[in-house]
Design a protein around this motif. Structure first.
Motif, PDB file in Angstrom:
ATOM      1  N   GLU A 105       0.789  -1.233   0.000  1.00 26.38           N
ATOM      2  CA  GLU A 105       0.000   0.000   0.000  1.00 26.38           C
ATOM      3  C   GLU A 105       0.823   1.285   0.000  1.00 26.38           C
ATOM      4  OE1 GLU A 105      -3.896  -1.568   2.545  1.00 26.38           O
ATOM      5  OE2 GLU A 105      -2.209  -0.609   3.563  1.00 26.38           O
ATOM      6  N   ILE A 106       2.036   1.230   0.526  1.00 25.79           N
ATOM      7  CA  ILE A 106       2.798   2.468   0.668  1.00 25.79           C
ATOM      8  C   ILE A 106       3.405   2.882  -0.670  1.00 25.79           C
ATOM      9  CG2 ILE A 106       3.323   1.907   3.072  1.00 25.79           C
ATOM     10  CD1 ILE A 106       6.209   1.353   2.186  1.00 25.79           C
ATOM     11  N   PRO A 107       3.854   4.126  -0.803  1.00 21.63           N
ATOM     12  CA  PRO A 107       4.487   4.575  -2.051  1.00 21.63           C
ATOM     13  C   PRO A 107       5.624   3.651  -2.467  1.00 21.63           C
ATOM     14  CG  PRO A 107       4.069   6.438  -0.635  1.00 21.63           C
ATOM     15  CD  PRO A 107       3.745   5.221   0.181  1.00 21.63           C
ATOM     16  N   ASN A 108       5.851   3.557  -3.764  1.00 22.89           N
ATOM     17  CA  ASN A 108       6.710   2.498  -4.295  1.00 22.89           C
ATOM     18  C   ASN A 108       8.071   2.978  -4.796  1.00 22.89           C
ATOM     19  OD1 ASN A 108       5.993   3.874  -6.589  1.00 22.89           O
ATOM     20  ND2 ASN A 108       4.818   2.211  -7.503  1.00 22.89           N
ATOM     21  N   ASN A 109       8.525   4.139  -4.344  1.00 24.48           N
ATOM     22  CA  ASN A 109       9.808   4.608  -4.876  1.00 24.48           C
ATOM     23  C   ASN A 109      10.880   4.809  -3.805  1.00 24.48           C
ATOM     24  OD1 ASN A 109       8.637   6.917  -3.735  1.00 24.48           O
ATOM     25  ND2 ASN A 109       9.729   8.269  -5.136  1.00 24.48           N
ATOM     26  N   TYR A 110      10.747   4.140  -2.675  1.00 23.82           N
ATOM     27  CA  TYR A 110      11.840   4.160  -1.699  1.00 23.82           C
ATOM     28  C   TYR A 110      12.960   3.244  -2.185  1.00 23.82           C
ATOM     29  CZ  TYR A 110       8.669   6.496   1.520  1.00 23.82           C
ATOM     30  OH  TYR A 110       7.816   7.396   2.101  1.00 23.82           O
ATOM     31  N   ASP A 111      14.170   3.562  -1.798  1.00 17.98           N
ATOM     32  CA  ASP A 111      15.300   2.704  -2.162  1.00 17.98           C
ATOM     33  C   ASP A 111      15.364   1.468  -1.286  1.00 17.98           C
ATOM     34  OD1 ASP A 111      16.358   4.382  -4.238  1.00 17.98           O
ATOM     35  OD2 ASP A 111      17.080   5.741  -2.683  1.00 17.98           O
ATOM     36  N   TYR A 112      14.938   1.617  -0.017  1.00 12.61           N
ATOM     37  CA  TYR A 112      15.005   0.510   0.935  1.00 12.61           C
ATOM     38  C   TYR A 112      13.747   0.486   1.804  1.00 12.61           C
ATOM     39  CZ  TYR A 112      19.874   0.317  -0.462  1.00 12.61           C
ATOM     40  OH  TYR A 112      21.022   0.219  -1.210  1.00 12.61           O
ATOM     41  N   TYR A 113      13.471  -0.696   2.332  1.00 13.39           N
ATOM     42  CA  TYR A 113      12.293  -0.914   3.168  1.00 13.39           C
ATOM     43  C   TYR A 113      12.694  -1.733   4.392  1.00 13.39           C
ATOM     44  CZ  TYR A 113       9.839   0.474  -1.079  1.00 13.39           C
ATOM     45  OH  TYR A 113       9.406   1.165  -2.185  1.00 13.39           O
ATOM     46  N   ALA A 114      12.028  -1.480   5.521  1.00 11.34           N
ATOM     47  CA  ALA A 114      12.333  -2.208   6.755  1.00 11.34           C
ATOM     48  C   ALA A 114      11.051  -2.518   7.500  1.00 11.34           C
ATOM     49  CB  ALA A 114      13.269  -1.382   7.643  1.00 11.34           C
ATOM     50  N   PHE A 115      11.062  -3.632   8.226  1.00 14.71           N
ATOM     51  CA  PHE A 115       9.958  -3.977   9.118  1.00 14.71           C
ATOM     52  C   PHE A 115      10.328  -3.600  10.546  1.00 14.71           C
ATOM     53  CE2 PHE A 115       9.316  -7.575   5.937  1.00 14.71           C
ATOM     54  CZ  PHE A 115       8.241  -6.969   5.321  1.00 14.71           C
ATOM     55  N   SER A 116       9.324  -3.194  11.312  1.00 15.65           N
ATOM     56  CA  SER A 116       9.532  -2.882  12.726  1.00 15.65           C
ATOM     57  C   SER A 116       8.377  -3.441  13.543  1.00 15.65           C
ATOM     58  CB  SER A 116       9.621  -1.371  12.953  1.00 15.65           C
ATOM     59  OG  SER A 116       9.567  -1.069  14.334  1.00 15.65           O
ATOM     60  N   ASP A 117       8.704  -4.157  14.603  1.00 18.29           N
ATOM     61  CA  ASP A 117       7.672  -4.542  15.567  1.00 18.29           C
ATOM     62  C   ASP A 117       7.362  -3.347  16.458  1.00 18.29           C
ATOM     63  OD1 ASP A 117       7.586  -7.063  14.518  1.00 18.29           O
ATOM     64  OD2 ASP A 117       8.772  -8.000  16.104  1.00 18.29           O
ATOM     65  N   GLN A 118       6.309  -3.451  17.237  1.00 18.00           N
ATOM     66  CA  GLN A 118       5.859  -2.324  18.061  1.00 18.00           C
ATOM     67  C   GLN A 118       6.508  -2.270  19.435  1.00 18.00           C
ATOM     68  OE1 GLN A 118       1.719  -3.390  18.154  1.00 18.00           O
ATOM     69  NE2 GLN A 118       1.944  -4.707  19.939  1.00 18.00           N
ATOM     70  N   ASP A 119       7.247  -3.322  19.805  1.00 15.67           N
ATOM     71  CA  ASP A 119       7.688  -3.444  21.192  1.00 15.67           C
ATOM     72  C   ASP A 119       9.177  -3.699  21.361  1.00 15.67           C
ATOM     73  OD1 ASP A 119       7.553  -5.927  20.046  1.00 15.67           O
ATOM     74  OD2 ASP A 119       6.081  -6.753  21.441  1.00 15.67           O
ATOM     75  N   ASP A 120       9.968  -3.544  20.297  1.00 11.15           N
ATOM     76  CA  ASP A 120      11.415  -3.739  20.393  1.00 11.15           C
ATOM     77  C   ASP A 120      12.120  -2.442  20.772  1.00 11.15           C
ATOM     78  OD1 ASP A 120      11.094  -6.413  19.580  1.00 11.15           O
ATOM     79  OD2 ASP A 120      11.150  -5.815  17.470  1.00 11.15           O
ATOM     80  N   ILE A 121      13.432  -2.519  20.868  1.00 11.78           N
ATOM     81  CA  ILE A 121      14.268  -1.333  21.084  1.00 11.78           C
ATOM     82  C   ILE A 121      15.425  -1.428  20.100  1.00 11.78           C
ATOM     83  CG2 ILE A 121      15.619   0.007  22.736  1.00 11.78           C
ATOM     84  CD1 ILE A 121      14.091  -1.565  24.969  1.00 11.78           C
TER      85      ILE A 121
END
Length: 331
Positions: A105-121
């Motif tokens: 769903e997000i815009p498609n022209n970033y060079d890189y993508y990352a996942f993040s959980d809600q509870d990490d540091i």
């Protein structure tokens, strides 16, 4: 300000699924899948805000819970508000589907993508160090980075151990029977993103991170598993996955093996791989075919085909477990 539909900036701007002009080089989109994480979200957000690498934007997808209330309680500076986009889902999708749907769903022209959980540091150098490894690679190919983690208690202050060190090379043959990097450590380039987006569309995916490893290695992409630690992985009673190398985690995996959970998850992965066979390299396609044959034959031929498939896990004990699983036809 906050509604179902487009991504909404904390500054009030709408952002649709489209290219955004004027982006700087090596920009990063971080996708944070949120669901009832009020207790830990603020600390995770600030670990992202405090990154040495600043060229990112953060997309938070609320899987039909309480994000609006929680964000109103967190003090966020304007400089960070401009980086944050949120979306509320009317229907709960579940952990992996929330990540993968957001990626489409997000815009498609970033060079890189990352996942993040809600509870990490996150370590303050997490993004910088990860991107330094990726940028050195040939970005004409899909590339995927993941790392080890440190397990901490619910306070985030007390260490519970570290994830295992893996020394064998990442490969499709390994990915068929094992995921080696948590999604909360993963960063990947645009070419990898395109593959992940297209192959996960309209398919049930058991685990978004395992699928990333499977499909990127399967298509001949470059996969890095970094044995240096980049995040603190908080352990608490509401973890979607949680630590798997503790005594309880190992017992759970053994029980899951004999209850057919491992076999069922692999079967789900195989069904999606078969739909995307045309993307696999010839070598990996052969491994896939041999692996499928091993699941539909007698005891002796099973091990012949498993050997031809070349599958392996990263540790000695893991491979012993794989042999046992093969004996009892639990792969």
């Amino acid at each position: 300000m906050y509604e179902q539909g487009d991504w909404i900036s904390l500054c009030g701007d709408h952002r649709k699924h489209q290219k955004i002009e004027g982006k700087t080089k090596n920009n990063l989109a971080i996708l944070l899948a949120y669901y009832k994480g009020s207790e830990y979200l603020e600390e995770q957000l600030y670990s992202i805000f405090n990154q040495s690498y600043k060229n990112y934007e953060l997309y938070i997808s609320d899987d039909s819970s309480d994000l609006k209330t929680i964000l109103n309680q967190i003090k966020i500076k304007d400089e960070f508000k401009s980086k944050i986009f949120i979306k509320n889902r009317v229907k709960n999708l579940g952990h992996s589907s929330n990540f993968l749907t957001s990626l489409r769903e997000i815009p498609n022209n970033y060079d890189y993508y990352a996942f993040s959980d809600q509870d990490d540091i996150w370590d303050s150098l997490k993004i910088e160090k990860s991107l330094n490894r990726l940028i050195k690679l040939n970005n004409n190919f899909p590339t995927l980075y993941g790392s080890r983690t440190e397990f901490v208690d619910s306070t985030g202050k007390n260490s519970l151990g570290k994830s295992e060190i893996f020394l064998k090379k990442p490969s499709f043959q390994n990915a068929l029977v094992q995921n080696i990097s948590g999604g909360n450590t993963m960063i990947f380039n645009r070419k990898a993103c395109i593959i992940i987006r297209e192959t996960s569309k309209d398919n049930y995916i058991v685990a978004h991170d395992w699928w990333c490893y499977l499909i990127i290695s399967g298509t001949g992409g470059q996969v890095i598993h970094d044995n240096k630690i980049s995040i603190k992985y908080r352990q608490h009673q509401n973890n979607s996955i949680g630590r798997n190398n503790s005594i309880n985690g190992r017992i759970k995996r053994i029980l899951g093996l004999f209850q057919g959970v491992f076999k069922n998850n692999i079967q789900v992965n195989l069904e999606v791989l078969i739909k995307n066979k045309k993307l696999l390299t010839n070598e990996n396609l052969k491994s896939l075919d041999y692996f499928i044959k091993s699941k539909n034959t007698n005891f002796l031929k099973r091990f012949y085909y498993l050997r031809k498939a070349g599958i392996y896990r990263q540790t000695f004990l893991g491979n012993i477990g794989l042999i046992i699983a093969g004996i009892f036809n639990k792969i």
